[in-house]
Design an enzyme around this catalytic site. Structure first.
Site, PDB file in Angstrom:
ATOM      1  N   GLY A  62       0.782  -1.240   0.000  1.00  0.00           N
ATOM      2  CA  GLY A  62       0.000   0.000   0.000  1.00  0.00           C
ATOM      3  C   GLY A  62       0.811   1.285   0.000  1.00  0.00           C
ATOM      4  O   GLY A  62       2.025   1.276  -0.179  1.00  0.00           O
ATOM      5  N   SER A  63       0.096   2.385   0.231  1.00  0.00           N
ATOM      6  CA  SER A  63       0.628   3.743   0.081  1.00  0.00           C
ATOM      7  C   SER A  63       1.868   4.003   0.918  1.00  0.00           C
ATOM      8  O   SER A  63       1.995   3.530   2.046  1.00  0.00           O
ATOM      9  CB  SER A  63      -0.449   4.749   0.468  1.00  0.00           C
ATOM     10  OG  SER A  63       0.121   6.036   0.610  1.00  0.00           O
ATOM     11  N   THR A  64       2.759   4.820   0.349  1.00  0.00           N
ATOM     12  CA  THR A  64       3.979   5.196   1.056  1.00  0.00           C
ATOM     13  C   THR A  64       3.696   6.082   2.271  1.00  0.00           C
ATOM     14  O   THR A  64       4.573   6.264   3.110  1.00  0.00           O
ATOM     15  CB  THR A  64       4.948   5.953   0.127  1.00  0.00           C
ATOM     16  OG1 THR A  64       4.287   7.094  -0.399  1.00  0.00           O
ATOM     17  CG2 THR A  64       5.398   5.071  -1.021  1.00  0.00           C
ATOM     18  N   VAL A  65       2.491   6.631   2.352  1.00  0.00           N
ATOM     19  CA  VAL A  65       2.126   7.417   3.537  1.00  0.00           C
ATOM     20  C   VAL A  65       2.124   6.509   4.785  1.00  0.00           C
ATOM     21  O   VAL A  65       2.203   6.973   5.910  1.00  0.00           O
ATOM     22  CB  VAL A  65       0.748   8.101   3.348  1.00  0.00           C
ATOM     23  CG1 VAL A  65       0.403   8.982   4.535  1.00  0.00           C
ATOM     24  CG2 VAL A  65       0.749   8.940   2.087  1.00  0.00           C
TER      25      VAL A  65
END
Lengths: 138, 393
Positions: A62-65
């Site tokens: 999933g997202s790098t956030v």
């Protein structure tokens, strides 16, 4: 005592209770940054908190956030004590570095069971099973 | 990994704590991916800007880095959650605006050029062929690697910032020529028309190819805008960071034997996937990735003398310098007079729009993905012409 040799991702040495899943984890959207609860629908750990556990899972997704979610958890005292992966992805690696969470990868995680007392010696890339179980002594 | 004396000193903390932390990130990623050394980068694009995604903890991390961290190379920033000037009229609330501005101010303190856009290559952060860079923002990464021929991995927010504060990245992945060779050939057997068609092609190839590098044939005519649309879509649906397009993209590669075909039926099927049944369209957005001045000129032409229908909201999203140009050329006035908004710095994927609208019509396959997943909108993908026709009907 059983020992497994892996690779250091971020330094540190700590002992705690293992929480193991065969499902990958997306920290952004998949984990509540305030409580440490896994909230991804249908995830093996859905509804369980990773706070204060040695979290054992295959790899991140999933997202790098997601790196910032690990940081947020650390700030509110809800981060895992350490992370053990089969193969650490960049999101989790960066999350561990910025939050200073000890982490080791290249470990065959099916050797570890939820509830076992384990030690992560990230400096040397070693994960050791110290005791049978916290919850279910046999 | 071999570090130069200066790099070792950065890691040891001689250049301050932000540099030290940055070096820890870069060397650890290098070790994970088997890099033998670090290389210099000359351009950085940072993602992770929306306050909505960062939260207070992310902001705190950035503030810590800003205490003594300063950019070493040209660094630009991804879209924020709002137009930094005209946010109020777009329905963004005061609390969000204040916090979003705090994030932007922190980046500014570090020396980041705080124009917020996913198309840095349109506003002066334009690398040359063969240049090593460290970019986040998957669509820009794909465009830079493929269309420009610069070399970058898909960085995340913190790793891109680390590259900005040190001017370094680890040499692995797409920085190495041997990892940039095409792996599977896609023969496109249909003529593609507008940006929405290229978004659909990105969907078809992205879903099929996964992480394998595609070599695409059969595309006879493109524009920068169509390549921008394709890059965003193929990166969203397949995680593709590099593609080759015969006679169009500049990277040299071997041509793979393994061949797949893409037909009009495949594109139609992709459109069916992105079109929700009975989508009640009340939001129209163009500019994912951010609209070019050419696209804005076209939008202004189509909206000239028209009026956006009651109950519909139109966002044309772009970078601030492009908006300034649009103001200068009178396009802004035409668009806003029609009741549409020309929104800079933000986009419909990162703005705090969750559940504010029911259905989005857009020319962007990528926008459909985020509208559904993040904002719970239904979606329809159409050409820019059809989108604006819907807006005024």
């Amino acid at each position: 005592m059983t020992r497994f040799k892996g690779r250091r991702i971020f330094k540190g040495k700590i002992e705690g209770e293992a929480l193991v899943t065969g499902d990958d984890i997306s920290f952004f959207g998949g984990c509540d940054p305030e409580t440490g609860e896994i909230v991804e629908k249908g995830h093996e750990l859905e509804g369980k908190s990773i706070a204060g556990k040695i979290l054992v899972f295959p790899t991140g997704k999933g997202s790098t956030v997601g790196s910032y979610v690990l940081y947020a958890l650390k700030k509110v005292g809800k981060a895992p004590l350490a992370i053990v992966n089969e193969s650490t992805d960049t999101v989790v690696a960066v999350g561990c570095i910025i939050s200073e969470i000890p982490a080791v990868d290249q470990i065959e995680i099916s050797n570890i069971q939820t509830g076992q007392k384990i030690e992560v010696d990230a400096d040397n890339g070693i994960v050791s099973i110290k005791g049978k179980s916290y919850d279910h002594p046999d | 990994m071999d570090l130069s004396r200066e790099e070792q000193e950065m890691l040891d903390g001689k250049y301050g704590k932000a540099t030290k932390k940055s070096m820890e990130i870069i060397t650890t990623l290098g070790e994970i991916y088997g890099a033998e050394r670090l290389i210099s980068v000359s351009s950085v694009q940072i993602a992770g800007v929306s306050y909505h995604n960062l939260g207070e903890a992310g902001l705190e991390y950035l503030a810590g880095m800003a205490e003594d961290g300063r950019t070493k190379v040209l660094t630009t920033l991804n879209p924020a959650g709002m137009d930094l000037v005209e946010w109020k009229k777009h329905g963004i609330n005061n609390d969000f605006a204040r916090n979003q501005q705090r994030v932007v101010d922190i980046f500014n303190r570090m020396g980041v050029v705080t124009t917020c856009t996913c198309t840095p290559y349109l506003i002066g952060n334009l690398p040359h062929y063969g240049e090593h860079i460290a970019w986040a923002e998957s669509s820009a990464v794909c465009f830079a690697n493929s269309v420009i021929g610069a070399l970058t991995n898909r960085e995340g927010g913190p790793s891109a910032l680390a590259a900005a504060l040190t001017g370094r990245t680890a040499e692995y992945g797409l920085h190495l020529r041997e990892n940039r060779i095409a792996q599977v050939k896609y023969e496109v057997q249909t003529k593609l028309e507008d940006t929405d068609d290229f978004g659909l092609l990105g969907h078809v190839i992205g879903v099929r190819t996964g992480k394998e590098i595609p070599y695409i044939t059969g595309i006879v005519s493109v524009t920068m805008e169509k390549l921008k649309s394709f890059s965003a879509s193929v990166a969203t649906y397949g995680g593709v960071a590099l593609f080759h397009m015969e006679n169009i993209t500049p990277n040299r590669t071997l041509v793979p034997d393994r061949t797949e075909v893409v037909t009009r039926e495949d594109l139609d099927a992709a459109r069916m996937t992105l079109d929700d049944d009975e989508a009640d369209i009340d939001f129209i957005s163009i500019g994912c990735p951010h609209a070019s001045i050419k696209e804005i000129a076209r939008v202004a032409e189509l909206l000239e003398g028209k009026r956006v229908a009651e109950g519909k909201t139109v966002w044309i999203t772009t970078a601030k310098p492009t908006k300034e140009l649009a103001i200068m050329m009178g396009y802004y006035e035409t668009i806003e007079n029609a009741g549409a908004f020309l929104v800079s710095d933000a986009c419909c994927a990162v703005a705090p729009l969750k559940e504010r609208f029911k259905g989005l019509m857009t020319d962007s396959a990528k926008a459909c993905f985020y509208a559904r997943g993040k904002n719970k909108f239904k979606t329809e993908i159409r050409s820019i012409e059809q989108c604006l026709e819907e807006a005024v009907t």
